[in-house]
Scaffold this motif. Structure first.
Motif, short mmCIF file in Angstrom:
data_model
loop_
_atom_site.label_atom_id
_atom_site.label_comp_id
_atom_site.label_asym_id
_atom_site.label_seq_id
_atom_site.Cartn_x
_atom_site.Cartn_y
_atom_site.Cartn_z
N ASP A 44 67.73 51.58 92.61
CA ASP A 44 67.36 52.88 92.31
C ASP A 44 68.32 53.26 91.47
O ASP A 44 68.04 54.02 90.22
N GLY A 45 69.91 52.93 91.28
CA GLY A 45 70.52 53.47 90.12
C GLY A 45 70.37 52.92 88.87
O GLY A 45 70.43 53.68 87.99
N LEU A 46 70.08 51.73 88.74
CA LEU A 46 69.51 51.07 87.45
C LEU A 46 68.52 51.54 86.94
O LEU A 46 68.33 51.87 85.78
N ALA A 47 67.33 51.69 87.69
CA ALA A 47 66.07 52.31 87.26
C ALA A 47 66.41 53.93 86.78
O ALA A 47 65.64 54.36 86.07
N LEU A 78 66.66 46.93 83.72
CA LEU A 78 67.82 46.71 82.57
C LEU A 78 67.00 46.75 81.04
O LEU A 78 67.44 47.19 80.33
N ASN A 79 65.82 45.97 81.06
CA ASN A 79 65.20 46.08 79.92
C ASN A 79 64.72 47.41 79.53
O ASN A 79 64.76 47.66 78.47
N ARG A 111 70.26 38.53 79.71
CA ARG A 111 71.60 38.75 79.11
C ARG A 111 71.66 38.03 77.65
O ARG A 111 72.13 38.49 76.74
N VAL A 112 70.93 36.92 77.51
CA VAL A 112 70.87 36.26 76.45
C VAL A 112 70.05 37.04 75.24
O VAL A 112 70.58 37.18 74.06
N GLN A 113 68.90 37.52 75.71
CA GLN A 113 68.09 38.44 74.83
C GLN A 113 68.96 39.68 74.31
O GLN A 113 68.56 40.12 73.20
N TRP A 114 69.66 40.38 74.94
CA TRP A 114 70.25 41.67 74.97
C TRP A 114 71.77 41.36 74.60
O TRP A 114 72.34 42.23 74.79
N ALA A 115 72.24 40.38 74.19
CA ALA A 115 73.61 40.02 73.96
C ALA A 115 74.20 41.05 73.26
O ALA A 115 75.69 41.18 73.42
#
Length: 186
Positions: A44-47, A78-79, A111-115
């Motif tokens: 919920d916090g991340l959303a 996260l995305n 993590r790789v995509q958004w490094a």
């Protein structure tokens, strides 16, 4: 709602929780207990962080083994966060990222995509279990005080957030870069 379904507040408290602890921004405030509540609070916090477009996220834990980082919904949050924040940054701090790689494949791929938006730090001093377990944003923070029982506190209180940021800032200053997005050589 069916008998087996729980509201987020019920999952966190284990019982009916007054609506007052769920402000309009989606940030839960109060104590929580148990692994289910801990995981739901992180989800919920991340959303809420993605929805609010917070500029900075800090995630800290000895190894993130019992965090729901590999879940599809968490990676989606996260995305969404990464897409809405522009110059936003996320910082991770752990003593070891072995469990992240082993248990959270979706997160590792994200993590790789958004490094370029993620800084991973490694704690190498002292007992790893002393490392704080928390999720921090400028608007809201949650900390886990007891790793074994998964008990802690979530708050929007500015003084508590500032104190927690100062505490984690000291840990970050004493850490080193870790968990590279790619280990490929030339």
């Amino acid at each position: 709602m069916g008998a087996a379904e729980k509201t987020p507040a019920q999952a966190i408290q284990g019982a009916e929780t007054p609506a007052a602890v769920w402000p309009a921004g989606g940030w839960y405030e109060g104590r929580y207990a148990g692994r289910e509540a801990f995981g739901q609070l992180l989800r919920d916090g991340l959303a809420a962080a993605a929805h609010a477009g917070v500029a900075e996220l800090i995630l800290s834990d000895p190894d993130f083994s019992d965090w729901p980082l590999g879940e599809r919904a968490v990676v989606q949050s996260l995305n969404d966060w990464a897409l809405t924040t522009g110059q936003g940054r996320v910082t991770l701090l752990a003593a070891s990222y072995d469990e992240v790689v082993r248990r959270h494949a979706r997160f590792v791929q994200w993590r790789v995509q958004w490094a370029h938006k993620i800084e991973c730090r490694r704690w190498r001093e002292g007992d790893a279990q002393e490392l704080p377990s928390l999720l921090w944003t400028l608007q809201w923070a949650m900390r886990r005080d007891d790793l074994e029982r998964c008990t802690g506190l979530a708050t929007c209180d500015p003084r508590s957030r500032v104190a927690l940021r100062e505490r984690i800032g000291e840990w970050l200053r004493r850490s080193a870069a870790g968990f590279p997005a790619s280990v490929a050589g030339l």
